[in-house]
Scaffold this motif. Sequence first.
Motif, PDB file in Angstrom:
ATOM      1  N   ARG A  18      11.464   1.049   2.061  1.00 20.09           N
ATOM      2  CA  ARG A  18      10.598   0.309   2.975  1.00 20.09           C
ATOM      3  C   ARG A  18       9.191   0.257   2.393  1.00 20.09           C
ATOM      4  NH1 ARG A  18       9.162   2.091   9.102  1.00 20.09           N
ATOM      5  NH2 ARG A  18       7.759   3.524   8.003  1.00 20.09           N
ATOM      6  N   VAL A  19       8.620  -0.943   2.374  1.00 20.77           N
ATOM      7  CA  VAL A  19       7.276  -1.143   1.836  1.00 20.77           C
ATOM      8  C   VAL A  19       6.320  -1.458   2.988  1.00 20.77           C
ATOM      9  CG1 VAL A  19       5.824  -2.580   0.357  1.00 20.77           C
ATOM     10  CG2 VAL A  19       8.147  -1.973  -0.365  1.00 20.77           C
ATOM     11  N   THR A  20       5.180  -0.778   3.014  1.00 22.45           N
ATOM     12  CA  THR A  20       4.110  -1.111   3.952  1.00 22.45           C
ATOM     13  C   THR A  20       3.158  -2.063   3.237  1.00 22.45           C
ATOM     14  OG1 THR A  20       4.270   1.059   5.013  1.00 22.45           O
ATOM     15  CG2 THR A  20       2.264  -0.210   5.402  1.00 22.45           C
ATOM     16  N   GLN A  60      -3.519 -11.088  10.891  1.00 22.21           N
ATOM     17  CA  GLN A  60      -4.916 -10.701  10.712  1.00 22.21           C
ATOM     18  C   GLN A  60      -5.079  -9.985   9.383  1.00 22.21           C
ATOM     19  OE1 GLN A  60      -6.566  -8.557  13.991  1.00 22.21           O
ATOM     20  NE2 GLN A  60      -8.375  -7.884  12.851  1.00 22.21           N
ATOM     21  N   VAL A  61      -6.085 -10.404   8.620  1.00 20.77           N
ATOM     22  CA  VAL A  61      -6.345  -9.767   7.331  1.00 20.77           C
ATOM     23  C   VAL A  61      -6.569  -8.273   7.539  1.00 20.77           C
ATOM     24  CG1 VAL A  61      -7.949  -9.620   5.390  1.00 20.77           C
ATOM     25  CG2 VAL A  61      -7.312 -11.855   6.307  1.00 20.77           C
ATOM     26  N   GLY A  62      -5.879  -7.459   6.754  1.00 24.33           N
ATOM     27  CA  GLY A  62      -6.007  -6.013   6.856  1.00 24.33           C
ATOM     28  C   GLY A  62      -4.935  -5.352   7.694  1.00 24.33           C
ATOM     29  N   SER A  63      -4.215  -6.141   8.529  1.00 26.70           N
ATOM     30  CA  SER A  63      -3.117  -5.555   9.303  1.00 26.70           C
ATOM     31  C   SER A  63      -1.937  -5.284   8.362  1.00 26.70           C
ATOM     32  CB  SER A  63      -2.699  -6.489  10.438  1.00 26.70           C
ATOM     33  OG  SER A  63      -2.223  -7.717   9.916  1.00 26.70           O
ATOM     34  N   THR A  64      -1.006  -4.477   8.821  1.00 24.27           N
ATOM     35  CA  THR A  64       0.104  -4.080   7.957  1.00 24.27           C
ATOM     36  C   THR A  64       1.441  -4.569   8.506  1.00 24.27           C
ATOM     37  OG1 THR A  64       0.241  -1.935   9.071  1.00 24.27           O
ATOM     38  CG2 THR A  64      -1.074  -2.047   7.058  1.00 24.27           C
ATOM     39  N   LEU A  65       2.357  -4.855   7.592  1.00 24.36           N
ATOM     40  CA  LEU A  65       3.721  -5.249   7.928  1.00 24.36           C
ATOM     41  C   LEU A  65       4.703  -4.357   7.188  1.00 24.36           C
ATOM     42  CD1 LEU A  65       3.474  -9.160   7.602  1.00 24.36           C
ATOM     43  CD2 LEU A  65       3.444  -7.827   9.724  1.00 24.36           C
ATOM     44  N   PHE A  66       5.865  -4.133   7.796  1.00 24.97           N
ATOM     45  CA  PHE A  66       6.938  -3.404   7.129  1.00 24.97           C
ATOM     46  C   PHE A  66       7.904  -4.403   6.499  1.00 24.97           C
ATOM     47  CE2 PHE A  66       5.943  -0.108  10.462  1.00 24.97           C
ATOM     48  CZ  PHE A  66       5.312   0.747   9.569  1.00 24.97           C
ATOM     49  N   VAL A  67       8.232  -4.148   5.244  1.00 23.56           N
ATOM     50  CA  VAL A  67       9.169  -5.007   4.512  1.00 23.56           C
ATOM     51  C   VAL A  67      10.277  -4.121   3.944  1.00 23.56           C
ATOM     52  CG1 VAL A  67       9.435  -6.714   2.680  1.00 23.56           C
ATOM     53  CG2 VAL A  67       7.239  -6.509   3.885  1.00 23.56           C
ATOM     54  N   VAL A  73       0.808  -1.215   0.000  1.00 28.53           N
ATOM     55  CA  VAL A  73       0.000   0.000   0.000  1.00 28.53           C
ATOM     56  C   VAL A  73       0.845   1.270   0.000  1.00 28.53           C
ATOM     57  CG1 VAL A  73      -1.943  -1.095   1.156  1.00 28.53           C
ATOM     58  CG2 VAL A  73      -0.139  -0.076   2.535  1.00 28.53           C
ATOM     59  N   LYS A  74       2.122   1.166   0.294  1.00 30.17           N
ATOM     60  CA  LYS A  74       2.950   2.371   0.312  1.00 30.17           C
ATOM     61  C   LYS A  74       4.418   1.995   0.230  1.00 30.17           C
ATOM     62  CE  LYS A  74       3.593   4.569   4.081  1.00 30.17           C
ATOM     63  NZ  LYS A  74       3.441   5.382   5.310  1.00 30.17           N
ATOM     64  N   LYS A  75       5.179   2.829  -0.482  1.00 25.60           N
ATOM     65  CA  LYS A  75       6.629   2.667  -0.551  1.00 25.60           C
ATOM     66  C   LYS A  75       7.264   3.979  -0.136  1.00 25.60           C
ATOM     67  CE  LYS A  75       8.779   3.127  -4.387  1.00 25.60           C
ATOM     68  NZ  LYS A  75       9.306   2.952  -5.757  1.00 25.60           N
ATOM     69  N   GLU A  76       8.308   3.901   0.679  1.00 28.68           N
ATOM     70  CA  GLU A  76       8.991   5.118   1.115  1.00 28.68           C
ATOM     71  C   GLU A  76      10.475   4.836   1.264  1.00 28.68           C
ATOM     72  OE1 GLU A  76       7.296   6.191   4.880  1.00 28.68           O
ATOM     73  OE2 GLU A  76       7.112   4.104   5.496  1.00 28.68           O
ATOM     74  N   THR A  77      11.256   5.892   1.216  1.00 26.20           N
ATOM     75  CA  THR A  77      12.705   5.782   1.334  1.00 26.20           C
ATOM     76  C   THR A  77      13.140   6.360   2.664  1.00 26.20           C
ATOM     77  OG1 THR A  77      12.956   6.001  -1.052  1.00 26.20           O
ATOM     78  CG2 THR A  77      14.919   6.376   0.303  1.00 26.20           C
ATOM     79  N   ILE A  78      13.820   5.535   3.443  1.00 27.71           N
ATOM     80  CA  ILE A  78      14.285   5.956   4.760  1.00 27.71           C
ATOM     81  C   ILE A  78      15.775   5.680   4.842  1.00 27.71           C
ATOM     82  CG2 ILE A  78      14.088   5.573   7.245  1.00 27.71           C
ATOM     83  CD1 ILE A  78      11.208   4.763   6.813  1.00 27.71           C
ATOM     84  N   ASN A  79      16.548   6.759   5.045  1.00 29.11           N
ATOM     85  CA  ASN A  79      18.009   6.637   5.121  1.00 29.11           C
ATOM     86  C   ASN A  79      18.577   5.891   3.920  1.00 29.11           C
ATOM     87  OD1 ASN A  79      17.975   7.966   7.609  1.00 29.11           O
ATOM     88  ND2 ASN A  79      17.747   6.041   8.746  1.00 29.11           N
ATOM     89  N   GLY A  80      18.009   6.173   2.759  1.00 22.27           N
ATOM     90  CA  GLY A  80      18.519   5.587   1.536  1.00 22.27           C
ATOM     91  C   GLY A  80      18.028   4.185   1.238  1.00 22.27           C
ATOM     92  N   ARG A  81      17.223   3.603   2.119  1.00 23.06           N
ATOM     93  CA  ARG A  81      16.705   2.255   1.902  1.00 23.06           C
ATOM     94  C   ARG A  81      15.199   2.314   1.637  1.00 23.06           C
ATOM     95  NH1 ARG A  81      17.878  -1.832   6.404  1.00 23.06           N
ATOM     96  NH2 ARG A  81      17.105  -3.218   4.743  1.00 23.06           N
TER      97      ARG A  81
END
Length: 676
Positions: A548-550, A587-594, A538-546
């Motif tokens: 991270r996908v939600t 749980q369906v609908g919960s989010t994980l950081f990858v 649902v979201k991609k962001e850059t943190i400290n050059g890396r």
Amino acid sequence: MPPLPLLLLALASAPASGLTPPPVGPVPAKAQVVESEGAQAPAAQSPAEKEPTAATEPGAADTGTDAVDEPGLEPLEPGTPMVAEDASEQGEATRDAVESESAELEELRALEGAALDPASRSTAEVMQSLRRLGVANPLRMRMLDALDEHTFREDEELPEIPLITDLATFDVGQIQDRYDIPVEMQPLVAQYVQFFQGPGRRWFRKWMSRAARYVPVMHPILEQYGLPKDTVYLAMIESGFSAHAYSWAHAAGPWQFISSTGKQYGLKQDFWVDERRDPIKATHAAASYLKDLKRELGHWYLAWAGYNTGSGRVRRMVERHGTTNFWLLSEERGLAKETKHYVPKLIAAALVAKHPAAFGFNENEFDPEPVLDFDEVQLTDAADLDVVARAAGVPVKVVQDLNPELKRWCTPPATAKKPYTLRLPKGAGTQFADNYKRISPAERLTFRIHKVKRGDTLSQIAETYGTASEAILQMNQLKSARTLRVGGELVIPIPAGKSSGGALATKVAQARRSGVVVRPEDEVPAGTPKGPVAAGPVKKETINGRTRVTYGVMSGDSLWVIANKFNVSVDSLKQWNNLKRRNPTLQVGSTLFVWPDGNTATASVQERGGTVLAKHSVSVAKPAGKAGKVHALAEGETLWSVAQRYGVSVDDIMRWNKIKDHRTLPTGKVLLLSAP
């Protein structure tokens, strides 16, 4: 009561706690009839010298053989004109009665506060309650109209006791010997008398009408416990003698017991019954409770105050101020305004109720209900109330009114050793016993209890038990197939045998006539989160050059599946998301950081369906304080830790994101870290 605030109560919050539609069950072969005139339930045992701290919140059955096989008995045909009312209509009527009587009680209390304290008319609480009702709500209009009524008016007819026209000079000693409780004409007592004569008049009329039904039954119980008979008027000010009254504080029944105090004094509350609503059983409990309070506090005024606020508070007031004089204690700080008004309100109710004509009421204003009188029958198994009513030759509503403790449309499970005692109208017990054994098995249903699990749907439950979705919905008073609650219990109607499909068909027809229709496309599995559900990346962001996908967990996902999607390890997923259990449940609908490695994994994320990453992508590798900066709240993070990380204040984060309660923020919530 076990406490019920005097002033404004939340009119819109009256639950719903009333009778639900009819679960049905197998009927016993025979039922034993026990006649009763205002029958008394066994006395609830009172704890000896035990402080009721919770209030600070406040015969054998005849089994026999299956009567259908007895010679000379003809089965009752379906449709026999013994019951004139449709079960679904009765369910609506019962629920409406609960809501109506509870709402009227709350309306009266709100009006009471405004009438006795003119300064409260314009308070925020009054306005808030009126806003809750809505502009077009007739209850709102009744309240507004009532506030404009005169607070005192006189009738010309003179009763045996001369009409009292001046409460200020009236000598209450003239009628003191007509009461077995202490009565005094204090200023606040006079104000409550005027309130009952004026703004509260229409409620007092209704209370007096109900009193004719219940007072003759309650008096002997109070005497049995050694209480003054006029203590019965405590039930009048608590509920107006309504078995269905239910307050915002979850107090129920004519004596308004909260759950904990009710259980302490022997009132059973479970899936099947709520004995707080039974006028006889609850009177036994209230008498025991009041007897304990009088023994502890020493004076009836203090006992009544303790019933309202708890004995501990009253005892501490007595010890602090060195007096047992309620009127002196009520002038001190320490008692709530409701409690200070409780005793004078009860005195006023007793004065007017015993001599209504002396206080300006005409007997034509009352419509006395018949005295509570009934037969009792012993049931050895759960019985459908429709079947019971048909056998007794009375409407279902009559059975429900005599047994207000029942929460379902059937009686609780019972056995020959522990039968369930059901009340029927006086004289109907014999007819019931004769007809009950003649009802064909084809007209009976049995039932089971199903505990809702995550993922359950109504149609799946119905298929499991061989029944119909509409029947389940109707019997449990569910508004739609979307309202299943994980952990909740449902009564499941099941045909008793191969030939009892007609009974189930009747229930389905009743449900459909009342508008209950179940469509598979409308069903939502129990436990499905409300609102939009995160699914896939649902979201991609850059943190400290890396990167991270939600990622939103979808149906069928596991840590192994997600790890393979992103070409990472399961251990890494656990570490990134602080998952410490060996086999965590997702749980369906919960989010994980990858944190995928390299651009290849990032590209594969962009190609996955269900998400337009470009739309949600943001870059957070900007200096602190720059506009557009956001942060997805990770598990274990707090607003304080986020504020420390980005060099902003917690107040700013709450203001920018319109957060009212920082304790309820879900993991994965995206926070704006600069002014919008």
